[in-house]
Scaffold this motif. Structure first.
Motif, mmCIF file in Angstrom:
data_model
loop_
_atom_site.group_PDB
_atom_site.id
_atom_site.type_symbol
_atom_site.label_atom_id
_atom_site.label_comp_id
_atom_site.label_asym_id
_atom_site.label_seq_id
_atom_site.Cartn_x
_atom_site.Cartn_y
_atom_site.Cartn_z
ATOM 1 N N ASP A 173 0.717 -1.127 -0.579
ATOM 2 C CA ASP A 173 -0.267 -0.320 -0.326
ATOM 3 C C ASP A 173 1.764 1.413 0.182
ATOM 4 O O ASP A 173 1.947 1.186 0.878
ATOM 5 C CB ASP A 173 -1.002 -0.084 1.443
ATOM 6 C CG ASP A 173 -1.731 1.012 0.749
ATOM 7 O OD1 ASP A 173 -2.394 1.153 -0.175
ATOM 8 O OD2 ASP A 173 -3.431 1.274 2.034
ATOM 9 N N ASP A 174 0.261 2.308 -0.410
ATOM 10 C CA ASP A 174 1.004 3.828 -0.126
ATOM 11 C C ASP A 174 0.402 4.537 0.983
ATOM 12 O O ASP A 174 -0.889 4.291 0.998
ATOM 13 C CB ASP A 174 1.156 4.780 -1.860
ATOM 14 C CG ASP A 174 2.106 3.528 -2.870
ATOM 15 O OD1 ASP A 174 3.001 4.643 -2.979
ATOM 16 O OD2 ASP A 174 1.177 2.488 -3.354
ATOM 17 N N ILE A 175 1.403 5.385 1.394
ATOM 18 C CA ILE A 175 0.377 6.739 2.548
ATOM 19 C C ILE A 175 1.754 7.289 1.652
ATOM 20 O O ILE A 175 2.495 7.605 1.272
ATOM 21 C CB ILE A 175 1.191 5.954 3.968
ATOM 22 C CG1 ILE A 175 0.256 6.769 4.856
ATOM 23 C CG2 ILE A 175 2.043 5.766 4.344
ATOM 24 C CD1 ILE A 175 0.296 6.114 6.329
ATOM 25 N N GLN A 198 5.163 12.983 0.293
ATOM 26 C CA GLN A 198 5.917 12.336 0.743
ATOM 27 C C GLN A 198 4.564 11.528 0.098
ATOM 28 O O GLN A 198 4.182 10.840 0.804
ATOM 29 C CB GLN A 198 6.894 11.922 0.976
ATOM 30 C CG GLN A 198 8.191 12.275 1.146
ATOM 31 C CD GLN A 198 8.874 12.330 1.853
ATOM 32 O OE1 GLN A 198 9.578 10.826 1.795
ATOM 33 N NE2 GLN A 198 9.818 12.951 2.693
ATOM 34 N N ASN A 199 5.085 10.363 -1.118
ATOM 35 C CA ASN A 199 3.781 9.544 -1.356
ATOM 36 C C ASN A 199 5.067 8.349 -0.727
ATOM 37 O O ASN A 199 5.554 7.900 -1.663
ATOM 38 C CB ASN A 199 3.434 9.593 -2.493
ATOM 39 C CG ASN A 199 2.087 7.538 -2.809
ATOM 40 O OD1 ASN A 199 2.155 7.047 -2.152
ATOM 41 N ND2 ASN A 199 1.770 8.139 -4.056
ATOM 42 N N ILE A 200 4.523 7.629 0.052
ATOM 43 C CA ILE A 200 5.384 6.302 1.092
ATOM 44 C C ILE A 200 4.767 5.294 0.318
ATOM 45 O O ILE A 200 4.145 5.213 0.475
ATOM 46 C CB ILE A 200 6.243 6.681 2.618
ATOM 47 C CG1 ILE A 200 7.244 7.961 1.916
ATOM 48 C CG2 ILE A 200 6.811 5.381 2.724
ATOM 49 C CD1 ILE A 200 7.098 8.420 3.697
ATOM 50 N N ALA A 215 10.741 5.735 0.133
ATOM 51 C CA ALA A 215 10.213 6.790 0.366
ATOM 52 C C ALA A 215 10.742 7.839 -0.810
ATOM 53 O O ALA A 215 11.966 7.444 -1.449
ATOM 54 C CB ALA A 215 10.327 7.130 2.095
ATOM 55 N N GLY A 216 10.637 9.072 -0.470
ATOM 56 C CA GLY A 216 11.194 10.327 -1.130
ATOM 57 C C GLY A 216 10.477 10.526 -2.381
ATOM 58 O O GLY A 216 10.453 12.069 -2.824
ATOM 59 N N TRP A 217 9.123 10.298 -2.728
ATOM 60 C CA TRP A 217 8.086 10.415 -3.799
ATOM 61 C C TRP A 217 7.284 11.600 -3.730
ATOM 62 O O TRP A 217 7.176 12.341 -2.356
ATOM 63 C CB TRP A 217 7.461 9.143 -4.855
ATOM 64 C CG TRP A 217 8.345 8.056 -5.372
ATOM 65 C CD1 TRP A 217 8.947 7.238 -5.308
ATOM 66 C CD2 TRP A 217 8.301 8.062 -7.024
ATOM 67 N NE1 TRP A 217 9.809 6.765 -6.524
ATOM 68 C CE2 TRP A 217 9.130 7.543 -7.351
ATOM 69 C CE3 TRP A 217 8.173 9.553 -7.781
ATOM 70 C CZ2 TRP A 217 9.489 7.440 -8.706
ATOM 71 C CZ3 TRP A 217 8.412 8.879 -8.831
ATOM 72 C CH2 TRP A 217 9.052 8.285 -9.353
ATOM 73 N N GLU A 218 7.389 12.647 -4.589
ATOM 74 C CA GLU A 218 6.380 13.654 -4.332
ATOM 75 C C GLU A 218 5.728 13.474 -3.915
ATOM 76 O O GLU A 218 4.421 12.242 -4.581
ATOM 77 C CB GLU A 218 6.731 15.159 -5.729
ATOM 78 C CG GLU A 218 8.153 15.648 -5.653
ATOM 79 C CD GLU A 218 9.173 14.205 -6.862
ATOM 80 O OE1 GLU A 218 8.126 13.012 -6.802
ATOM 81 O OE2 GLU A 218 9.843 14.751 -7.475
ATOM 82 N N ASP A 223 0.658 6.451 -6.946
ATOM 83 C CA ASP A 223 0.243 5.316 -6.154
ATOM 84 C C ASP A 223 1.397 4.297 -7.716
ATOM 85 O O ASP A 223 2.156 3.734 -7.398
ATOM 86 C CB ASP A 223 -0.651 4.677 -5.958
ATOM 87 C CG ASP A 223 -1.502 5.541 -4.762
ATOM 88 O OD1 ASP A 223 -0.351 6.169 -4.835
ATOM 89 O OD2 ASP A 223 -1.624 4.566 -4.103
ATOM 90 N N ALA A 224 0.692 4.374 -8.945
ATOM 91 C CA ALA A 224 1.289 3.556 -9.596
ATOM 92 C C ALA A 224 2.546 3.130 -9.706
ATOM 93 O O ALA A 224 3.521 2.748 -10.605
ATOM 94 C CB ALA A 224 -0.036 3.444 -10.627
ATOM 95 N N ARG A 225 2.737 5.052 -10.139
ATOM 96 C CA ARG A 225 4.051 5.142 -10.715
ATOM 97 C C ARG A 225 5.468 5.000 -9.825
ATOM 98 O O ARG A 225 6.478 3.960 -10.099
ATOM 99 C CB ARG A 225 4.239 6.883 -10.972
ATOM 100 C CG ARG A 225 5.453 7.830 -11.632
ATOM 101 C CD ARG A 225 5.190 8.967 -11.561
ATOM 102 N NE ARG A 225 6.848 9.686 -11.479
ATOM 103 C CZ ARG A 225 7.254 11.347 -12.399
ATOM 104 N NH1 ARG A 225 6.096 11.423 -11.323
ATOM 105 N NH2 ARG A 225 8.532 10.404 -12.076
ATOM 106 N N VAL A 226 5.135 4.917 -8.691
ATOM 107 C CA VAL A 226 5.855 4.430 -7.309
ATOM 108 C C VAL A 226 6.321 3.231 -7.783
ATOM 109 O O VAL A 226 6.965 2.991 -7.405
ATOM 110 C CB VAL A 226 5.329 5.042 -6.352
ATOM 111 C CG1 VAL A 226 6.541 4.708 -4.810
ATOM 112 C CG2 VAL A 226 5.140 6.529 -6.178
ATOM 113 N N PHE A 227 5.272 2.414 -7.327
ATOM 114 C CA PHE A 227 5.222 0.843 -7.828
ATOM 115 C C PHE A 227 5.947 0.198 -8.794
ATOM 116 O O PHE A 227 7.356 0.311 -8.879
ATOM 117 C CB PHE A 227 3.519 0.587 -8.342
ATOM 118 C CG PHE A 227 3.249 -0.684 -7.892
ATOM 119 C CD1 PHE A 227 4.369 -1.847 -6.653
ATOM 120 C CD2 PHE A 227 3.017 -1.611 -9.666
ATOM 121 C CE1 PHE A 227 4.215 -3.387 -6.882
ATOM 122 C CE2 PHE A 227 3.401 -2.796 -9.762
ATOM 123 C CZ PHE A 227 3.746 -4.004 -8.356
#
Length: 247
Positions: A173-175, A198-200, A215-218, A223-227
Motif C-alpha cells: 500500500d501507499d501512504i 511524500q508518497n511512501i 520513500a522520497g516520492w513527491e 501510486d502506480a508510478r511509484v510501484f
C-alpha cells in the motif's frame, strides 16, 4: 605637483592599512576570540542523560522509542555499523539529535537550542546518521525468506484464507506522510492532501513486518508510478514473488 602625488600615495596607503586592520579584526573575532552562541549550562548531553534516567514515557515522547530500544540501537550503531563518537559528542547524543529532529519535526535552529551545538554541527551529524540508518534499513527491511518457499502460518492456520491466499506473500500500500519542504520547492509535493507530503510505498508480510519500503516520492506522484519504478529498478531490491504467487 610632487607633494600632491605623495599625499595621494599616503592616503592610499592609509586606506589599505585600515582595510587590512578591519580584516584582521574580523578574523580574530570569528576564529580566535570567538564568543560562543550556545552558552547554556544545560547542554544536550545533560538533557539526554536526564531523559534516559527519567520516566519511560519521556523518552518515547521525544524519540518515538523506549529507553531499552534506544540503548540497543546505540550499541548496534557502534558495534555493527561502526559509528563513532567525536571529542565533544558521544554516539547517544548523535542519535538523540537525529531522532529528536525526526520525532518532533524539529528544524535545525530548534535542535541547536535543545542540544547546544552549532547549525553546522547539527547538519553534519544528521547527515552522518541518515547515511548509517539507510544502510541499516536495507539489511533489516527485507523478507526473511526471499524465495517465499513456505506458505505463511497465518494463512495455513485460518480457514478464511486457506486455500484462497496460500500463494500470497504479503500486502502492499501507499501512504502520504507530511513533509517539510522549503517554499520554493513545495509545489511538486502538494497533492490531493493540500499540504506538502511524500508518497511512501511499503510492503509487509503476514507477521506485520515490513519487507520493503520506498520513500522520497513527491506527493503528486501517482501510486502506480511509484510501484512501477520500484519493480523496474534492479537496485531497489523489490521482493518479487516467484512465478504463480502474488502480492
Amino acid at each position: 605637483m610632487n607633494m600632491d602625488i605623495l599625499a595621494e600615495e599616503e592616503e592610499e596607503i592609509n586606506r589599505i592599512i585600515c582595510v587590512c586592520a578591519s580584516i584582521i579584526e574580523l578574523y580574530y573575532e570569528k576564529y580566535i576570540h570567538k564568543i560562543p552562541c550556545m552558552d547554556s549550562s544545560y547542554t544536550g548531553n545533560i538533557w539526554l542523560m536526564k531523559l534516559l534516567e527519567g520516566n519511560e514515557s519521556r523518552c518515547h515522547n521525544m524519540f518515538r522509542m523506549n529507553k531499552d530500544v534506544f540503548m540497543r540501537l546505540c550499541n548496534d550503531l557502534e558495534n555493527i555499523y561502526k559509528l563513532k563518537g567525536s571529542r565533544r559528542i558521544c554516539i547517544a547524543e548523535k542519535l538523540g539529535m537525529f531522532l529528536y529532529t525526526l520525532g518532533e519535526g524539529a528544524g535545525n535552529r530548534n535542535v541547536q537550542e535543545r542540544f547546544q551545538h552549532s547549525g553546522e554541527t547539527v547538519s553534519r551529524y544528521f547527515s552522518e546518521l541518515l547515511d548509517v540508518i539507510c544502510v541499516m534499513a536495507t539489511e533489516l527491511i527485507k523478507p526473511l525468506d526471499p524465495e517465499f518457499k513456505n506458505t505463511p502460518a497465518e494463512i495455513l492456520g485460518d480457514s478464511r484464507y486457506m486455500p484462497h491466499f496460500k500463494d500470497c506473500i504479503g500486502a502492499i500500500d501507499d501512504i502520504h506522510v507530511q513533509a517539510k519542504i522549503s517554499p520554493s520547492e513545495q509545489v511538486p509535493y502538494i497533492g490531493r492532501k493540500g499540504i506538502p507530503t511524500q508518497n511512501i510505498m511499503a510492503v509487509c508480510n503476514f507477521d506485520m513486518q515490513f519487507t520493503f519500503a520506498c520513500a522520497g516520492w513527491e506527493g503528486t506522484a501517482h501510486d502506480a508510478r511509484v510501484f512501477q519504478s520500484a519493480v523496474q529498478n534492479p537496485t531497489s531490491n523489490f521482493p518479487k514473488p516467484p512465478n504463480g504467487n502474488c502480492v
